[in-house]
Design an enzyme around this catalytic site. Sequence first.
Site, PDB file in Angstrom:
ATOM      1  N   GLY A 133      36.679  45.362  42.298  1.00  0.00           N
ATOM      2  CA  GLY A 133      36.873  43.938  42.028  1.00  0.00           C
ATOM      3  C   GLY A 133      38.336  43.581  42.174  1.00  0.00           C
ATOM      4  O   GLY A 133      39.150  44.340  42.700  1.00  0.00           O
TER       5      GLY A 133
ATOM      6  N   GLY B  94      41.710  41.012  40.303  1.00  0.00           N
ATOM      7  CA  GLY B  94      42.192  40.213  39.191  1.00  0.00           C
ATOM      8  C   GLY B  94      43.358  39.369  39.616  1.00  0.00           C
ATOM      9  O   GLY B  94      43.622  39.181  40.815  1.00  0.00           O
ATOM     10  N   GLY B  95      44.093  38.864  38.645  1.00  0.00           N
ATOM     11  CA  GLY B  95      45.227  38.008  38.972  1.00  0.00           C
ATOM     12  C   GLY B  95      46.399  38.776  39.538  1.00  0.00           C
ATOM     13  O   GLY B  95      47.276  38.182  40.175  1.00  0.00           O
TER      14      GLY B  95
ATOM     15  N   ASP C 132      47.019  40.189  26.913  1.00  0.00           N
ATOM     16  CA  ASP C 132      45.952  39.588  27.727  1.00  0.00           C
ATOM     17  C   ASP C 132      44.600  40.177  27.349  1.00  0.00           C
ATOM     18  O   ASP C 132      43.796  40.529  28.214  1.00  0.00           O
ATOM     19  CB  ASP C 132      46.238  39.807  29.214  1.00  0.00           C
ATOM     20  CG  ASP C 132      45.350  38.924  30.112  1.00  0.00           C
ATOM     21  OD1 ASP C 132      44.897  37.863  29.640  1.00  0.00           O
ATOM     22  OD2 ASP C 132      45.105  39.310  31.266  1.00  0.00           O
TER      23      ASP C 132
END
Length: 626
Positions: free
Chosen positions: A22, A24-25, A138
């Site tokens: 995947g 992410g940012g 986070d």
Amino acid sequence: MTERLDAETVVDGRYRVLSRVGSGGMAEVYCAQDLQLGRKVALKILYRRFAEDREFVERFRREASSAAGLQHQHVVSVYDRGEYDGTYYIAMEYLEGRSLKTIIREEAPLDPDRAIDLVVQVLRAARFAHRRGIIHRDLKPHNVIVDSEGRAKVTDFGIARAGASDMTQTGSIMGTAQYLSPEQAQGLAVSAASDLYSVGIILYESLTGRVPFEGESAVTIALKQVNERPTPPSVYNSAVTPELEAVVMRSLEKEPARRFQDADEFISALQAAREGVTTPAMVAPPTVVEPPPSEVYAYPDEPLPPREERERGRWWLWLLAILVAAAGLAAVLLLTGTKQVTVPTVVGADQANAEAKLRQEGFSTDTTPKTSDQPAGRVIGQDPTGGTKADKGSTVQLTVSSGPEQVAVPQVVGLTLPSAQGRLEKAGLKSSQREESSTTVEKGRVISASPGEGNKVDKGSSVTLVVSSGPEQADVPDVTGKSFDEAQSTLQNAGFKVNRTDKESGEDPGTVLSQNPKGGTQADSGSTVTLTVAKEPAEVAVPDVTGEDAADAVRRLSGQGFEVDQQSRDVDSPEGDNVVIEQSPAGGGKAKKGSKVTIVVGTFNPDLNPEGTTTGTTTGGTGGTG
């Protein structure tokens, strides 16, 4: 390099990419094989836009090193970090499982016990990091991986703050807006309490299936984090008890000082809420109001005296304010005649007894029903809580259980057992199972459920699944050597079907030559047994009867199913009398059963040899001399 890596790419000579997991940012995440240690790892490759920022990379390296020191059962281990093709990577522990975000998206609202269990594991990870000076910054369900056994691990400490380091420039925000603490949303300094706020949002979302604040942009959400109070979770999920709701709401206090002061306090409050016990930790401490920083001085043209002198010079003002307030309170009490009495504890009592006890102490009551695992009619919450003081004659709000929530049993018949269990679990139901043989339902699939589909039952109750173990097994009788009729009867009485196959054989027609399955083995009851049965062959061997007595020859040929045509011929020797001297077809050949075999039988005629010579004449008018 491109942003994405192809399968089989080897990173830094050590990690072979297997598949993309995947993104992410900050980075793309891959499942890779560690070629040195032979284990799978999660490989996080920074985006190029971050890799080109030297300050960011330096901080990233420092934070990765700090995260690598976190060895804990609820923290994803960091194994390695390095450079590759102009960017940077981290190699981490690879976990088989789903993110908590995926679980929430697919199954929320979660059962409160399950939500508490998962969040306590996250808090233990946060506690471990906080004690080592590391703040995650986070925490969100995307960064929590849950395996098939329900074990949770926190990942992505890559943007954590270790010690005095800071991953962001002054006034900037890092993290996901829906999970940011108010101080992060304002770009202020963060602390352990900031992580606990994020955990509170994870708990809220697990219980309700939604985050407390949504908006069209990150800025809108951040403003709500700072200014708005969240909707109580019980509005969306009636299974949230007053005690659990109190824990959630304290964790989401705007001021860090009013939240839980550490992960241990948060964990203790959750465990108490699970038991239905109210504790002081569930209530936030009062807000401390600081005096305004600026003052108005009576003589603006003169310089202000030192602050210490001003503080000493106005002590009488504070005393006067206290005296005035006390006098006002006394006047109110005298005028109203209000008397404060201790509120009885009625949680756990039935509604009638609770109301009677409160009325006896001078209180009125107001009741709110709520679905609960507790029996219907039992008091599960009260406000004010028992043991506190309240005005005599005031109202005590009672939360009374209306019994467990009712849910409909979903359709599970025909599903495999794991699928049926998953569907019941999603509906909030447990399951038990027992096996039953079946000739119509495939092994491992559900034959029936009790209670049946569509019936309303208490949430959390159990549904019994009857699962097929396949057809019942039975012993196969041995019927070889028997006649077909007898064999068929024996097999049918044993619960089998019969299939017949004929085969030419010298055995008596109708005799069972073989069977499948074999006798003495086991087979599914109701299955088919195939019998191979003897039948007469189309052609049979013709016996050689020359030289035999005529009667014996006829008997042999007739016994093999042939028709015999007997002829005679004169012979000149007594030894040839009544002996077969010829046959047609000849012996050893084949002929159809029932066909004719002609034999020639010798008849002694002494006239054929008066002088001792040999002659032969057939009775049919042919012959010879010699």
